[in-house]
Scaffold this active site. Structure first.
Site, short mmCIF file in Angstrom:
data_model
loop_
_atom_site.label_atom_id
_atom_site.label_comp_id
_atom_site.label_asym_id
_atom_site.label_seq_id
_atom_site.Cartn_x
_atom_site.Cartn_y
_atom_site.Cartn_z
N ARG A 24 0.81 -1.21 0.00
CA ARG A 24 0.00 0.00 0.00
C ARG A 24 0.86 1.27 0.00
NH1 ARG A 24 -5.20 -1.47 1.11
NH2 ARG A 24 -5.63 0.43 -0.04
N ARG A 28 -2.51 6.26 -0.45
CA ARG A 28 -2.47 6.72 0.96
C ARG A 28 -2.24 8.22 1.06
NH1 ARG A 28 2.50 7.15 3.71
NH2 ARG A 28 3.96 7.30 2.03
N ARG A 37 -6.99 12.85 -5.79
CA ARG A 37 -8.22 12.39 -5.13
C ARG A 37 -9.23 13.51 -4.92
NH1 ARG A 37 -11.11 9.93 -3.49
NH2 ARG A 37 -10.87 8.85 -1.51
N ASP A 73 -6.96 -2.12 -7.41
CA ASP A 73 -7.55 -2.59 -6.15
C ASP A 73 -8.00 -4.02 -6.36
OD1 ASP A 73 -8.56 -1.52 -3.36
OD2 ASP A 73 -10.11 -2.85 -4.14
N TYR A 147 -15.42 -10.33 0.77
CA TYR A 147 -16.10 -9.06 0.45
C TYR A 147 -17.42 -9.32 -0.28
CZ TYR A 147 -12.06 -6.38 1.93
OH TYR A 147 -11.06 -5.83 2.69
O1 CP3 Z 1 -0.30 -0.96 -2.70
C1 CP3 Z 1 -0.76 0.04 -3.25
O2 CP3 Z 1 -0.64 1.16 -2.76
C2 CP3 Z 1 -1.43 -0.12 -4.61
C3 CP3 Z 1 -2.82 -0.01 -4.65
C4 CP3 Z 1 -3.75 -0.88 -3.83
C5 CP3 Z 1 -5.06 -0.44 -3.49
N1 CP3 Z 1 -5.71 -1.50 -2.94
C6 CP3 Z 1 -5.64 0.90 -3.76
C7 CP3 Z 1 -6.61 1.46 -2.77
C8 CP3 Z 1 -3.62 -2.21 -3.39
C9 CP3 Z 1 -2.41 -3.15 -3.46
C10 CP3 Z 1 -4.85 -2.59 -2.84
C11 CP3 Z 1 -5.12 -3.95 -2.32
C12 CP3 Z 1 -6.30 -4.18 -1.49
N2 CP3 Z 1 -7.51 -3.56 -1.54
C13 CP3 Z 1 -6.36 -5.19 -0.50
C14 CP3 Z 1 -5.25 -6.18 -0.18
C15 CP3 Z 1 -4.19 -5.57 0.64
C16 CP3 Z 1 -4.57 -5.31 2.08
O3 CP3 Z 1 -4.55 -4.14 2.44
O4 CP3 Z 1 -4.84 -6.28 2.77
C17 CP3 Z 1 -7.63 -5.12 0.08
C18 CP3 Z 1 -8.14 -6.00 1.20
C19 CP3 Z 1 -8.36 -4.09 -0.61
C20 CP3 Z 1 -9.76 -3.67 -0.40
C21 CP3 Z 1 -9.84 -2.23 -0.04
N3 CP3 Z 1 -9.75 -1.18 -0.93
C22 CP3 Z 1 -10.03 -1.68 1.26
C23 CP3 Z 1 -10.16 -2.51 2.52
C24 CP3 Z 1 -10.06 -0.29 1.11
C25 CP3 Z 1 -10.29 0.76 2.16
C26 CP3 Z 1 -9.32 0.83 3.23
C27 CP3 Z 1 -7.90 1.12 2.77
O5 CP3 Z 1 -7.09 0.21 2.91
O6 CP3 Z 1 -7.60 2.22 2.32
C28 CP3 Z 1 -9.84 0.01 -0.24
C29 CP3 Z 1 -9.72 1.35 -0.84
C30 CP3 Z 1 -8.41 1.67 -1.46
N4 CP3 Z 1 -7.77 0.86 -2.34
C31 CP3 Z 1 -7.64 2.84 -1.28
C32 CP3 Z 1 -6.52 2.73 -2.11
C33 CP3 Z 1 -5.43 3.73 -2.32
C34 CP3 Z 1 -7.99 4.01 -0.34
C35 CP3 Z 1 -8.84 4.98 -1.02
C36 CP3 Z 1 -8.75 6.38 -0.49
O7 CP3 Z 1 -7.87 7.13 -0.91
O8 CP3 Z 1 -9.63 6.72 0.30
#
Ligand code: CP3
Length: 336
Positions: A24, A28, A37, A73, A147
Site C-alpha cells: 500500500r 495513501r 483524489r 484494487d 467481500y
Molecule cells: O499498494 C498500493 O498502494 C497499490 C494499490 C492498492 C489499493 N488496494 C488501492 C486502494 C492495493 C495493493 C490494494 C489492495 C487491497 N484492496 C487489499 C489487499 C491488501 C490489504 O490491504 O490487505 C484489500 C483488502 C483491498 C480492499 C480495499 N480497498 C479496502 C479494505 C479499502 C479501504 C481501506 C484502505 O485500505 O484504504 C480500499 C480502498 C483503497 N484501495 C484505497 C486505495 C489507495 C484508499 C482509497 C482512499 O484514498 O480513500
C-alpha cells in the site's frame, strides 16, 4: 532490469543491498495522490491509465523503493466479473447486493481480459517509464469471497465462514469461479508487462488450519501452478497466518509474505526453500526514529538480509506515515 535487487531476492539470489518496498505504498497520504483524489474517486482513478501510472510511480520517486506496485484494487476483478462495487471512504469496498445465497454465485460472469484493458494500458505506460520492476497483484479467492459475501469489510467473517460450512459444494464452486478469474486477471497483467505478481490473501488467517487446508488451499495451489509458465516471481501474502504458515507456504511460489505476529526466524523455520518478505509492524512507522531503527535492526538480525529476503511491512502502510520518515527508513535498510 534482470539485475534488479528485488527480482533477485525473490529468486533467492544474493544481492548487494536489501530490497525494500511497502504494501500500500501507492496512494495513501502521498501528496500527488491526495491532489488527484480531490477530483477523482479511487476506482475512477484506477481506470485512468495516465493518472494511475502517476500514482504507482510516486513512491518510487519520493521514497526510493526498489519496486513499484500497480495502482489498482483487489475489487477490480469482481467488477470485471460483473459485480457492482463501491469504495466508500473510511469504510472500504461495499456491495449493495452481496453474493450471500448459494444461488447468487451465478451472478459472477467469466473473466475476460478486455474488461481490464485500462489496467493493461497503465502497465504499458509504467514499463516504459519505470526504473524498477512493476508488481501486479490480485486478491486471493478467499479474501475476494469475503467481500462478496459480507457485502462490506468485516472483522468476524461470520457470513463468509457460515457459507463455507453450510454449503461446501457451492463454496467450492465459488472458489473455482473466482480462481479462474484470478488466473485470467494475473495473466493479463503479465501479458501487459508486470514483472512479479503478489496474491493478497489478507483475511485468510480467520480460518482454522483444517478449514484452510481443505476448503481454500487447493484453489490457491491451482492459481500458483497456473502462473508458473508466466516466468515472473510469485509472492503469496496473508495476515494472521502464523497458525497455518506451513500450509500457506506449501504452494508453488517464490516468496512468502508474513505479518508481524510471527518472528522472521520462526517464519523461516516453516517456510522452506522460498524467500521471505516482511514484516515490520506498520504502526512502528509512527514511533520515534530510534524505535524504528531498533525494530529494523531486530528484523534484519533474524534473516540473511542479502539473500532471499525483501524488506516490507507486515501489512499496508498506515495513512498517517510521514514520507520523510519512510524515506529515511528506506535509506537505513539500504545502508545495512
Ligand atoms: O499498494 C498500493 O498502494 C497499490 C494499490 C492498492 C489499493 N488496494 C488501492 C486502494 C492495493 C495493493 C490494494 C489492495 C487491497 N484492496 C487489499 C489487499 C491488501 C490489504 O490491504 O490487505 C484489500 C483488502 C483491498 C480492499 C480495499 N480497498 C479496502 C479494505 C479499502 C479501504 C481501506 C484502505 O485500505 O484504504 C480500499 C480502498 C483503497 N484501495 C484505497 C486505495 C489507495 C484508499 C482509497 C482512499 O484514498 O480513500
Amino acid at each position: 532490469m534482470s539485475e534488479s535487487i528485488f527480482l533477485k531476492a525473490c529468486r533467492g539470489e544474493a544481492v548487494e543491498r536489501t530490497p525494500v518496498w511497502f504494501m500500500r505504498q501507492a496512494g495513501r497520504s502521498l501528496p500527488g495522490y491526495r491532489k488527484l483524489r480531490e477530483k477523482h474517486d479511487v476506482l475512477s482513478l484506477t481506470q485512468i491509465p495516465e493518472l494511475a501510472a502517476q500514482v504507482s510511480r510516486e513512491p518510487v520517486d519520493l521514497l526510493g523503493v526498489d519496486a513499484a506496485i500497480l495502482f489498482a484494487d483487489i475489487m477490480l476483478l469482481p467488477i470485471a466479473m460483473g459485480i457492482d462495487v463501491r469504495i466508500v471512504e473510511g469504510v472500504g469496498p461495499v456491495i449493495d447486493q452481496p453474493l450471500d445465497q448459494p444461488e447468487s454465485i451465478s451472478r459472477l460472469k467469466a473473466f475476460s481480459s478486455d474488461r481490464v484493458g485500462y489496467l493493461q494500458e497503465t502497465i504499458r505506460i509504467l514499463r516504459s517509464t519505470l526504473s524498477v520492476p512493476l508488481i501486479g497483484f490480485s486478491g486471493a479467492p478467499f479474501t475476494l469471497a469475503s467481500y462478496l459475501i459480507e457485502g462490506k469489510p468485516s472483522r468476524t467473517w461470520v457470513k463468509t465462514k457460515r457459507f463455507m460450512l453450510e454449503h461446501p459444494d457451492n463454496w467450492d464452486k465459488l472458489m473455482s469461479i473466482l480462481s479462474d478469474g484470478v488466473i485470467g486477471y494475473l495473466k493479463a497483467q503479465v501479458d501487459a508487462g508486470a514483472q512479479a505478481l503478489q496474491l493478497f490473501d489478507s483475511w485468510v488467517g480467520c480460518l482454522s488450519p483444517e478449514q484452510y487446508r481443505t476448503q481454500v488451499l487447493p484453489h490457491v495451489q491451482r492459481i500458483f501452478v497456473a502462473l508458473k509458465n508466466s516466468k515472473v516471481p510469485r509472492l503469496h501474502f496473508g495476515t494472521h497466518t502464523a497458525g497455518l504458515l506451513k500450509d500457506f507456504s506449501n504452494v508453488d511460489c517464490e516468496v512468502i509474505g508474513v505479518d508481524w505476529r510471527i518472528s522472521l526466524s520462526d517464519a523461516k523455520r516453516q517456510v522452506e526453500g522460498k524467500s521471505l518478505q516482511g514484516n515490520l509492524d506498520p504502526v512502528t512507522l509512527l514511533a520515534p526514529w530510534e524505535t524504528i531503527q531498533r525494530s529494523v535492526d531486530g528484523l534484519l538480525s533474524e534473516v540473511d538480509s542479502k539473500k532471499g529476503y525483501i524488506f516490507n511491512l507486515g501489512h499496508g502502510m498506515p495513512p498517517e506515515a510521514d514520507d520523510k520518515v519512510v524515506k529515511k527508513l528506506v535509506e537505513y535498510v539500504h545502508s545495512k
